[in-house]
Design an enzyme around this catalytic site. Structure first.
Site, PDB file in Angstrom:
ATOM      1  N   TYR A 224     -12.751   2.091   2.143  1.00  0.00           N
ATOM      2  CA  TYR A 224     -12.453   0.699   1.848  1.00  0.00           C
ATOM      3  C   TYR A 224     -13.734   0.079   1.297  1.00  0.00           C
ATOM      4  O   TYR A 224     -14.729  -0.029   2.005  1.00  0.00           O
ATOM      5  CB  TYR A 224     -11.984  -0.048   3.090  1.00  0.00           C
ATOM      6  CG  TYR A 224     -10.563   0.260   3.487  1.00  0.00           C
ATOM      7  CD1 TYR A 224      -9.513  -0.579   3.107  1.00  0.00           C
ATOM      8  CD2 TYR A 224     -10.262   1.395   4.215  1.00  0.00           C
ATOM      9  CE1 TYR A 224      -8.207  -0.296   3.453  1.00  0.00           C
ATOM     10  CE2 TYR A 224      -8.950   1.699   4.571  1.00  0.00           C
ATOM     11  CZ  TYR A 224      -7.941   0.843   4.191  1.00  0.00           C
ATOM     12  OH  TYR A 224      -6.641   1.129   4.529  1.00  0.00           O
ATOM     13  N   HIS A 256      -5.572   3.313  -4.217  1.00  0.00           N
ATOM     14  CA  HIS A 256      -4.338   3.237  -3.431  1.00  0.00           C
ATOM     15  C   HIS A 256      -3.805   1.817  -3.340  1.00  0.00           C
ATOM     16  O   HIS A 256      -2.640   1.557  -3.611  1.00  0.00           O
ATOM     17  CB  HIS A 256      -4.593   3.785  -2.024  1.00  0.00           C
ATOM     18  CG  HIS A 256      -3.385   3.794  -1.145  1.00  0.00           C
ATOM     19  ND1 HIS A 256      -3.099   2.776  -0.262  1.00  0.00           N
ATOM     20  CD2 HIS A 256      -2.396   4.692  -1.016  1.00  0.00           C
ATOM     21  CE1 HIS A 256      -1.974   3.056   0.374  1.00  0.00           C
ATOM     22  NE2 HIS A 256      -1.526   4.204  -0.057  1.00  0.00           N
ATOM     23  N   HIS A 257      -4.643   0.885  -2.935  1.00  0.00           N
ATOM     24  CA  HIS A 257      -4.251  -0.518  -2.974  1.00  0.00           C
ATOM     25  C   HIS A 257      -5.482  -1.408  -3.021  1.00  0.00           C
ATOM     26  O   HIS A 257      -6.594  -0.968  -2.719  1.00  0.00           O
ATOM     27  CB  HIS A 257      -3.313  -0.889  -1.812  1.00  0.00           C
ATOM     28  CG  HIS A 257      -3.950  -0.959  -0.461  1.00  0.00           C
ATOM     29  ND1 HIS A 257      -3.886   0.065   0.455  1.00  0.00           N
ATOM     30  CD2 HIS A 257      -4.650  -1.949   0.144  1.00  0.00           C
ATOM     31  CE1 HIS A 257      -4.507  -0.284   1.563  1.00  0.00           C
ATOM     32  NE2 HIS A 257      -4.982  -1.498   1.408  1.00  0.00           N
ATOM     33  N   HIS A 327      -8.981   0.084  -1.636  1.00  0.00           N
ATOM     34  CA  HIS A 327      -8.766   1.276  -0.821  1.00  0.00           C
ATOM     35  C   HIS A 327      -8.707   2.479  -1.740  1.00  0.00           C
ATOM     36  O   HIS A 327      -7.785   2.620  -2.552  1.00  0.00           O
ATOM     37  CB  HIS A 327      -7.466   1.141  -0.029  1.00  0.00           C
ATOM     38  CG  HIS A 327      -7.114   2.369   0.758  1.00  0.00           C
ATOM     39  ND1 HIS A 327      -5.876   2.552   1.334  1.00  0.00           N
ATOM     40  CD2 HIS A 327      -7.825   3.485   1.081  1.00  0.00           C
ATOM     41  CE1 HIS A 327      -5.843   3.712   1.952  1.00  0.00           C
ATOM     42  NE2 HIS A 327      -7.015   4.295   1.805  1.00  0.00           N
ATOM     43  N   HIS A 406       4.429  -2.868   3.758  1.00  0.00           N
ATOM     44  CA  HIS A 406       3.393  -1.830   3.701  1.00  0.00           C
ATOM     45  C   HIS A 406       3.304  -1.054   5.005  1.00  0.00           C
ATOM     46  O   HIS A 406       3.268  -1.634   6.086  1.00  0.00           O
ATOM     47  CB  HIS A 406       2.037  -2.457   3.396  1.00  0.00           C
ATOM     48  CG  HIS A 406       0.935  -1.460   3.198  1.00  0.00           C
ATOM     49  ND1 HIS A 406       0.947  -0.537   2.179  1.00  0.00           N
ATOM     50  CD2 HIS A 406      -0.196  -1.228   3.888  1.00  0.00           C
ATOM     51  CE1 HIS A 406      -0.141   0.214   2.249  1.00  0.00           C
ATOM     52  NE2 HIS A 406      -0.849  -0.186   3.282  1.00  0.00           N
ATOM     53  N   HIS A 408       1.621   3.237   6.117  1.00  0.00           N
ATOM     54  CA  HIS A 408       0.967   4.404   5.560  1.00  0.00           C
ATOM     55  C   HIS A 408       1.958   5.570   5.539  1.00  0.00           C
ATOM     56  O   HIS A 408       3.170   5.363   5.477  1.00  0.00           O
ATOM     57  CB  HIS A 408      -0.318   4.718   6.334  1.00  0.00           C
ATOM     58  CG  HIS A 408      -1.459   3.816   5.949  1.00  0.00           C
ATOM     59  ND1 HIS A 408      -2.644   3.757   6.640  1.00  0.00           N
ATOM     60  CD2 HIS A 408      -1.582   2.928   4.930  1.00  0.00           C
ATOM     61  CE1 HIS A 408      -3.457   2.887   6.066  1.00  0.00           C
ATOM     62  NE2 HIS A 408      -2.832   2.363   5.027  1.00  0.00           N
ATOM     63  N   MET A 478       0.150   1.492   9.705  1.00  0.00           N
ATOM     64  CA  MET A 478       0.244   0.044   9.592  1.00  0.00           C
ATOM     65  C   MET A 478       1.715  -0.366   9.636  1.00  0.00           C
ATOM     66  O   MET A 478       2.604   0.456   9.398  1.00  0.00           O
ATOM     67  CB  MET A 478      -0.387  -0.457   8.286  1.00  0.00           C
ATOM     68  CG  MET A 478      -1.884  -0.281   8.205  1.00  0.00           C
ATOM     69  SD  MET A 478      -2.548  -1.005   6.670  1.00  0.00           S
ATOM     70  CE  MET A 478      -4.310  -0.829   6.972  1.00  0.00           C
TER      71      MET A 478
END
Length: 572
Positions: A224, A256-257, A327, A406, A408, A478
């Site tokens: 991150y 990823h985001h 991320h 969201h 994972h 998450m």
């Protein structure tokens, strides 16, 4: 070998006449490329971590068909593309290009409950074009949303799970292929997109790029990265009316985001920073940059605000400091890759009627919540309780106009439901084929003071031997729903987790039940305590009961990270 759909003449020709993959490419391009008008492919996603396989597609709602273009950077003896409910290799709908050593074939196929592959008696994938370019081999094909074939996947709204595999050796016969014996990977996409034109932006719209400053992506699986960017001095109040991603070419499979946060107005002079968000030496003021301005993940499109609302940026009562968080998911541990990805904000000084806001619902990012190993289905619920909405919502409530879900990798489903007066009234947002990406929909509706919003997440950990805890790593879990709403309130986060004291009672009880009387309370962390448990049906069922009946710790947070006055409580 016979393809059983008479309409698929190109497939028949492929099977009967093409004797090598090179011949397949040359003859198909020469014979069938000219009549085809150029097909725009507005949607695309990398399938593998290196980006060697890329899927692009377009949608014809008039014909109820999806056009797909698959690029393979280095094809050897074929490729498999599969669709299934959750990305399973078994009982999947397949399209296969394979080389027997003497001939090359293209066809619609399926896998049984052991992964064995068979040609489908009803051929619904139509090969339109095959060609070789400098960057790889391209296949263009199409299929209907619905084929009425029980072995085919129904393409519908929500997430589509796509898996891929490359054939490294010739395949004398398709029925000799077992998907469990080849290397495969998984990607998730929103294949069907709204058939509506993009809204027109105001003529005075300006843009601001909040991007990483040419950072070197660390050669570790999960990173991150945080970067502080300052707005211009004395910037007046504006409304963000649209935002979109800016992903560095070549890094599509690693980014990823991304999120952009505004820092607390009470926190002045946030120092410059570009580094790991987990670095213990990072400036402490970064922890006060929590107000979400924009959120994006793989597969998401540009986000537009409704015509009567915009997200405030600048002006009195706001901070001039933004925090970008990217991320990076780098499972191949690629070294030396540079990145300048981020988010482009489109904003206007022509203010709209309402200030919009973004609120997080679901579970707090904490290892206090966990999923046992070897679970086919396990549920976790995050609560935004009536006490929080009664305290933080305005008298007229809020209007929700969009939602982003969201989890994972273990996530299989997410939905948020509205409970009013003790009764579940409606589903605010749901994805039946959920992916581990942000998903955007337009649920609409007014949420009132005293309402309860429950975000329910479903997980599958059949492939894991250890418990999966909540957290930020891609292998952690998450359970989040970002709701977009107006008018804006001070409430930034409305999430929960089970009361830690009751969790410790659970650990003590389970350990005593299994003959371990030694108390480890406080001696080791929660993650380690979960790992040390003896996992059996009893342990799992008691944990599930704990999550559903024990008091919860409610996080009813303002954007300054300060709590609204809400104490530990029941689930409502």
């Amino acid at each position: 070998m016979i393809i059983c759909n008479k309409n698929l003449r190109l497939q028949d020709i492929t099977i009967m006449y093409f004797t090598a993959l090179a011949a397949l490419m040359v003859i198909l391009v020469a014979s069938y490329q000219a009549p085809l008008p150029p097909l725009p492919m507005p949607f695309r996603v990398p399938l593998d971590p290196r980006g060697d396989l890329q899927l692009a597609w377009n949608i014809s709602y008039a014909d109820q068909e999806v056009y797909m273009e698959l690029r393979v950077a280095d094809i050897k003896h074929g490729v498999v593309l599969g669709l299934s409910n959750r990305g399973e290799l078994t009982n999947a709908d397949l399209v296969v290009l394979w080389d027997s050593g003497a001939n090359s074939y293209f066809g619609d196929a399926w896998s049984d409950n052991e992964g064995h592959v068979s040609l489908d008696s009803q051929q619904d994938y139509e090969l339109m074009e095959a060609k070789h370019k400098t960057d790889g081999f391209y296949l263009l094909f199409k299929r209907p949303f619905s084929t009425c074939d029980p072995r085919d996947y129904l393409i519908e709204e929500g997430t589509v799970h796509i898996f891929y595999g490359l054939l490294e050796e010739p395949l004398p016969s398709l029925d000799q292929l077992n998907l469990s014996r080849i290397h495969t990977g998984l990607q998730r996409v929103l294949m069907l997109r709204p058939d509506t034109p993009s809204p027109t932006l105001p003529p005075d719209v300006q843009t601001l790029d909040v991007v990483a400053p040419n950072v070197v992506i660390p050669n570790q699986e999960t990173t991150y990265w945080c970067f502080i960017q300052a707005l211009p001095e004395n910037m007046p109040k504006n409304h963000i009316v649209m935002y979109e991603s800016l992903v560095t070419p070549g890094n599509e499979a690693i980014v990823h985001h991304m999120e952009v946060f505004e820092c607390s107005p009470e926190t002045r002079d946030v120092p410059e920073y570009s580094g790991s968000c987990d670095d213990k030496m990072k400036p402490g003021k970064l922890n006060f940059c929590r107000h979400v301005l924009a959120a994006w993940a793989v597969g998401a499109e540009a986000f537009y605000y409704p015509p009567d609302a915009g997200l405030p940026m600048g002006g009195s009562g706001s901070s001039r400091f933004l925090r970008l968080e990217v991320h990076y998911h780098n499972p191949l541990l690629i070294s030396g890759r540079r990145d300048s990805s981020g988010i482009r904000l489109h904003f206007t000084q022509s203010l709209r009627r309402y200030d919009a806001g973004i609120m997080e619902l679901g579970l707090v990012y904490t290892p206090i919540m966990a999923i046992p190993p070897k679970q086919h289905t396990f549920y976790l619920n995050g609560y935004c309780t009536s006490r929080c909405t009664q305290t933080a919502f305005p008298p007229g409530g809020i209007h929700v106009f969009a939602s982003q879900l969201h989890t994972h990798l273990a996530g299989r489903g997410v939905r948020t439901v509205l409970v009013r007066g003790g009764k579940e009234l409606e589903v605010v947002q749901e994805d039946q084929h959920f992916s581990a990406h942000y998903q955007v929909s337009l649920p609409g509706g007014t949420r009132s003071r005293g309402d309860v919003l429950i975000t329910k997440c479903t997980y599958n950990t059949e492939d894991r031997s250890k418990p999966t805890v909540g957290g930020f790593s891609i292998m952690d879990e998450m359970c989040v729903n970002y709701i977009h709403y107006y008018p804006r309130t001070k409430l930034e986060l409305c999430k929960s987790h089970v009361d830690p004291e009751y969790l410790q009672k659970y650990f003590n009880f389970i350990n005593r039940f299994h003959g371990n009387d030694q108390c480890v309370c406080g001696e080791v962390g929660v993650t380690e305590q979960y790992s040390q448990l003896q996992w059996d049906t009893f342990t799992e069922e008691v944990l599930d009961s704990l999550y559903n009946t024990a008091p919860i710790s409610m996080h009813c947070n303002q954007s300054s990270a300060r709590l609204f006055p809400v104490s530990p409580q029941s689930h409502t």
